[in-house]
Scaffold this active site. Structure first.
Site, short mmCIF file in Angstrom:
data_model
loop_
_atom_site.label_atom_id
_atom_site.label_comp_id
_atom_site.label_asym_id
_atom_site.label_seq_id
_atom_site.Cartn_x
_atom_site.Cartn_y
_atom_site.Cartn_z
N CYS A 243 0.83 -1.22 0.00
CA CYS A 243 0.00 0.00 0.00
C CYS A 243 0.85 1.26 0.00
O CYS A 243 0.48 2.27 -0.59
CB CYS A 243 -0.90 0.02 1.23
N THR A 244 1.99 1.21 0.67
CA THR A 244 2.89 2.36 0.70
C THR A 244 3.31 2.73 -0.72
O THR A 244 3.31 3.91 -1.10
CB THR A 244 4.12 2.06 1.57
#
Length: 211
Positions: free
Chosen positions: A45-46
């Site tokens: 997700c980062t």
């Protein structure tokens, strides 16, 4: 509740990394991309949020507003955004919805119990200005999304919203498009003066009309 293509996207109010928002008010007359993340401080997700921030100009060019969602708190989101900005060399300015009680996640069917009973899967929704759901994509938690594909689909959706065309496999903005079957072949020249090709009676192509 399952969200299907053509459904009206449910409205909601939520706390976010930029404060309280009303979903419909935030979108206004824009297109929208709403996409979920299993949790803050997760590696895939980062990279996804960093990539979305880097594409800010591409979304703006298409009149698209972006919102992310994670089941963690807004305060947690702010700390995570610092990490995203640092590691992905970008600046996250779009809101990340705080959904600790999973209200929005359940509203949009983002919890898939056989994958995880507590974390959202990677759901993505494209929503048109009339608040209709035009695209849904669901990835497993382990696979990062392809944002070039998201932009490609938005280009197709915006084109086909305005012209009687569809887009073929692997189509990219600027390439030939397909004339929909509701248009008779003899009527094509009047509607598509750039020319057309009849490959089969049911497969007719024409240069992209808005280029």
């Amino acid at each position: 509740m399952s969200i299907r293509l053509g459904d009206t996207a449910p409205n909601f109010k939520a706390n976010t990394s930029i404060g309280e928002i009303d979903f419909y008010d935030y979108l206004g007359d824009s297109w929208g991309v709403l996409f979920s993340h299993p949790a803050d401080y997760t590696p895939v997700c980062t990279t996804e949020l960093g990539r979305t921030a880097a594409l800010k100009g591409e979304f703006e060019k298409r009149n698209v507003k972006v919102l992310a969602l994670s089941v963690d708190s807004a305060e947690s989101h702010k700390g995570w955004i610092n990490d995203i900005n640092e590691t992905q060399n970008t600046s996250v300015e779009f809101p990340i919805i705080a959904d600790p009680d999973k209200t929005v996640a359940n509203l949009y069917d983002m919890i898939h119990p056989n994958a995880s009973e507590t974390l959202t899967v990677r759901s993505l929704f494209v929503i048109s200005p009339d608040k209709k759901v035009k695209l849904t994509i669901t990835y497993p938690a382990s696979t990062g999304r392809n944002f070039n594909e998201v932009l490609r689909v938005i280009d197709s959706l915006q084109l086909t919203a305005n012209y009687s065309v569809a887009t073929p496999a692997d189509w990219k903005d600027g390439e030939d498009v397909i004339v929909v079957n509701s248009i008779k072949t003899e009527d094509i020249p009047a509607k598509f003066p750039k020319g057309h090709q009849v490959i089969k009676p049911y497969l007719r192509t024409t240069p992209q009309p808005n280029k």
